[in-house]
Scaffold this active site. Structure first.
Site, PDB file in Angstrom:
ATOM      1  N   GLY A   1      -1.174  -1.306   2.720  1.00  0.00           N
ATOM      2  CA  GLY A   1      -2.324  -0.544   2.240  1.00  0.00           C
ATOM      3  C   GLY A   1      -2.045   0.917   1.952  1.00  0.00           C
ATOM      4  O   GLY A   1      -2.779   1.547   1.195  1.00  0.00           O
ATOM      5  N   GLU A   2      -0.997   1.449   2.525  1.00  0.00           N
ATOM      6  CA  GLU A   2      -0.717   2.874   2.373  1.00  0.00           C
ATOM      7  C   GLU A   2      -0.090   3.175   1.012  1.00  0.00           C
ATOM      8  O   GLU A   2       0.852   2.510   0.589  1.00  0.00           O
ATOM      9  CB  GLU A   2       0.219   3.322   3.490  1.00  0.00           C
ATOM     10  CG  GLU A   2       0.384   4.826   3.580  1.00  0.00           C
ATOM     11  CD  GLU A   2       1.276   5.217   4.748  1.00  0.00           C
ATOM     12  OE1 GLU A   2       1.947   6.259   4.616  1.00  0.00           O
ATOM     13  OE2 GLU A   2       1.316   4.483   5.748  1.00  0.00           O
ATOM     14  N   ALA A   3      -0.596   4.203   0.334  1.00  0.00           N
ATOM     15  CA  ALA A   3      -0.146   4.547  -1.015  1.00  0.00           C
ATOM     16  C   ALA A   3       1.346   4.885  -1.071  1.00  0.00           C
ATOM     17  O   ALA A   3       2.042   4.491  -2.009  1.00  0.00           O
ATOM     18  CB  ALA A   3      -0.964   5.716  -1.560  1.00  0.00           C
ATOM     19  N   GLN A   4       1.846   5.599  -0.063  1.00  0.00           N
ATOM     20  CA  GLN A   4       3.274   5.964  -0.069  1.00  0.00           C
ATOM     21  C   GLN A   4       4.165   4.730   0.048  1.00  0.00           C
ATOM     22  O   GLN A   4       5.225   4.649  -0.569  1.00  0.00           O
ATOM     23  CB  GLN A   4       3.568   6.948   1.066  1.00  0.00           C
ATOM     24  CG  GLN A   4       2.911   8.285   0.859  1.00  0.00           C
ATOM     25  CD  GLN A   4       2.699   9.015   2.169  1.00  0.00           C
ATOM     26  OE1 GLN A   4       2.529   8.403   3.209  1.00  0.00           O
ATOM     27  NE2 GLN A   4       2.689  10.336   2.098  1.00  0.00           N
TER      28      GLN A   4
ATOM     29  N   ILE B   1       3.357   1.661  -0.968  1.00  0.00           N
ATOM     30  CA  ILE B   1       3.266   0.976  -2.258  1.00  0.00           C
ATOM     31  C   ILE B   1       4.145   1.677  -3.280  1.00  0.00           C
ATOM     32  O   ILE B   1       4.859   1.030  -4.054  1.00  0.00           O
ATOM     33  CB  ILE B   1       1.800   0.910  -2.738  1.00  0.00           C
ATOM     34  CG1 ILE B   1       0.984   0.038  -1.792  1.00  0.00           C
ATOM     35  CG2 ILE B   1       1.709   0.383  -4.161  1.00  0.00           C
ATOM     36  CD1 ILE B   1      -0.513   0.103  -2.026  1.00  0.00           C
TER      37      ILE B   1
END
Length: 186
Positions: free
Chosen positions: A158-161, A163
């Site tokens: 879920g974390e943008a970094q 991904i």
């Protein structure tokens, strides 16, 4: 006596038992027993290979279970090394191959493991991600097909970094494959 000679003419081993017309029944039976012992040696070799395959499968299942249940990366990697599932010491390539090829791995855990970062803090895992991406053959695939193939092997965290790290590795590999294709067609 006819029953014995009839059974001797049927050949399970492609070894002719009736080519000697003057052979006695006991000589024919002795030849049949020798052929049976040769089959037994082949069967023994097959059973040995089957046992080895079954042991390897058990080890993979155990390593997969450890991966799924362990909260610390070093624990499952060391256990997989002891089980001879990974090379000892584990290399980024062997870990990537394990994650790519082993059934029953938790896809959420695969995604979390591969996306750990930053690269400076987790250099080994960064190399594993690079090697993992190299296992994909994106030749002849559109962007969306390649992305679907890539994302089918794990679940995005879920974390943008996280991904971002995964997508950057994917994009690098896809670019590399498409560049080779483009240069190869000229």
């Amino acid at each position: 006596s006819d029953l014995v000679s009839d059974s001797l003419e049927y050949d399970f081993c492609s070894v002719s038992l009736t080519n000697d017309a003057h052979a006695t029944t006991s000589e024919r039976i002795n030849r049949l027993h020798r052929a049976d012992s040769e089959i037994s040696e082949i069967e023994i070799e097959w059973l040995s290979q089957a046992r080895h395959h079954k042991l390897r499968k058990r080890r993979l299942d155990k390593a997969a279970s450890l991966f799924n249940d362990s909260s610390r990366d070093k624990e499952w990697i060391q256990a997989a090394e002891r089980l001879s599932v990974l090379s000892n010491p584990a290399t980024p390539s062997s870990v990537a191959s394990f994650l790519f090829n082993t059934p029953k791995l938790d896809k959420v855990k695969i995604g979390l493991y591969l996306s750990k970062g930053p690269k400076e803090k987790y250099p080994f895992i960064s190399e594993v991600l690079t090697e993992f991406c190299k296992l994909f053959s994106f030749e002849g695939l559109s962007f969306s097909e390649a992305l679907r193939m890539f994302l089918s092997t794990f679940r995005l965290p879920g974390e943008a970094q996280c991904i971002d790290r995964l997508m950057e590795s994917f994009a690098s590999r896809l670019f590399e494959v498409q560049l080779v294709q483009l240069l190869g067609h000229r």
